[in-house]
Design a protein around this motif. Sequence first.
Motif, PDB file in Angstrom:
ATOM      1  N   HIS A 177      42.314  37.868  39.353  1.00 48.38           N
ATOM      2  CA  HIS A 177      41.262  38.873  39.239  1.00 48.38           C
ATOM      3  C   HIS A 177      39.894  38.237  39.471  1.00 48.38           C
ATOM      4  O   HIS A 177      39.601  37.151  38.972  1.00 48.38           O
ATOM      5  CB  HIS A 177      41.289  39.519  37.857  1.00 48.38           C
ATOM      6  CG  HIS A 177      42.570  40.217  37.539  1.00 48.38           C
ATOM      7  ND1 HIS A 177      42.887  41.459  38.032  1.00 48.38           N
ATOM      8  CD2 HIS A 177      43.636  39.837  36.784  1.00 48.38           C
ATOM      9  CE1 HIS A 177      44.072  41.827  37.600  1.00 48.38           C
ATOM     10  NE2 HIS A 177      44.552  40.857  36.839  1.00 48.38           N
ATOM     11  N   THR A 178      39.059  38.917  40.218  1.00 47.19           N
ATOM     12  CA  THR A 178      37.686  38.469  40.441  1.00 47.19           C
ATOM     13  C   THR A 178      36.757  39.676  40.462  1.00 47.19           C
ATOM     14  O   THR A 178      37.188  40.812  40.688  1.00 47.19           O
ATOM     15  CB  THR A 178      37.536  37.722  41.783  1.00 47.19           C
ATOM     16  OG1 THR A 178      37.911  38.604  42.857  1.00 47.19           O
ATOM     17  CG2 THR A 178      38.389  36.466  41.822  1.00 47.19           C
ATOM     18  N   GLU A 180      34.685  42.842  40.191  1.00 47.77           N
ATOM     19  CA  GLU A 180      34.830  44.117  39.494  1.00 47.77           C
ATOM     20  C   GLU A 180      36.212  44.304  38.877  1.00 47.77           C
ATOM     21  O   GLU A 180      36.376  45.132  37.976  1.00 47.77           O
ATOM     22  CB  GLU A 180      34.524  45.270  40.453  1.00 47.77           C
ATOM     23  CG  GLU A 180      33.054  45.349  40.860  1.00 47.77           C
ATOM     24  CD  GLU A 180      32.747  46.605  41.648  1.00 47.77           C
ATOM     25  OE1 GLU A 180      33.683  47.402  41.875  1.00 47.77           O
ATOM     26  OE2 GLU A 180      31.583  46.783  42.033  1.00 47.77           O
ATOM     27  N   ASP A 181      37.209  43.556  39.364  1.00 47.09           N
ATOM     28  CA  ASP A 181      38.552  43.650  38.776  1.00 47.09           C
ATOM     29  C   ASP A 181      38.563  43.173  37.326  1.00 47.09           C
ATOM     30  O   ASP A 181      39.503  43.463  36.582  1.00 47.09           O
ATOM     31  CB  ASP A 181      39.550  42.815  39.584  1.00 47.09           C
ATOM     32  CG  ASP A 181      39.781  43.380  40.975  1.00 47.09           C
ATOM     33  OD1 ASP A 181      39.505  44.575  41.173  1.00 47.09           O
ATOM     34  OD2 ASP A 181      40.229  42.625  41.852  1.00 47.09           O
TER      35      ASP A 181
END
Length: 254
Positions: A177-178, A180-181
């Motif tokens: 995850h990066t 906005e996730d």
Amino acid sequence: MVVKNRSSHEEGRGDMASEPGSDAKALGVASVQRALNILTAFQVNDSGLTLAELSRRTGYYKSTLLRLLATLQDHRFVSKLPDGRYTLGSIVFYLGQVYDQSLNLRAVIEPVLKDLAKETDEDAMFEIRENDSRLVLLRSDGQQRVREHVMVGTLLPLDVGAPGHVLTRFANGPGRHTGEDLIIDSFGERDPEIAGVAAPVFGPGSRLIGSLCVTGTITRFHNKEHLRAIRAAVMRAARQLTSSLGGEARSIFP
């Protein structure tokens, strides 16, 4: 963190320390850079790295690695296992302890919380995990008359609310995850009239430090423009704190 491989031409320059006319100062800096690249080649789940794997990750010749590893071993930055693999040494753990004890979370986080509360005009909080609960460690109040009244030191359920979801979902790091996730919204989970937007804050080695959160009434958060602005502000603040606390902010919050 895997260090980007270097070309054989660049690697070769590092082995010219004995040639006449070499700049000793520049070569000394290069040696330090190579040693640091070796240390940062180790990753969280590594149980030990072979010389071949270190060579692959750093792009350095094995002969160069052996010389640098010997020095790192002498100073306890690296240890060699009986099977020939290498691990980080005890001095790294010691320095980590020194870092943790010298780091004043309040001094780093409070100014960011104040700016976040001012920017969003909502309450901003920083929470950490406390066993099976979440603890409100720090907070900064917004200017709204109708808001959530939660005091610093309050223990809240871990399984409800955006901060709780952040603390459980990213307990082992961001994973894939990066950006906005990593942002999590919640509406009326713990209190039917309260909504929240939260993001994780990471330290060295992508270790989760806590959850940064902005809370307010569901009525205000149902305003799409207001919610979009809050999400963006929370992500910027989480990126700033992750960077300040030693995390890989550029890769986690690109």
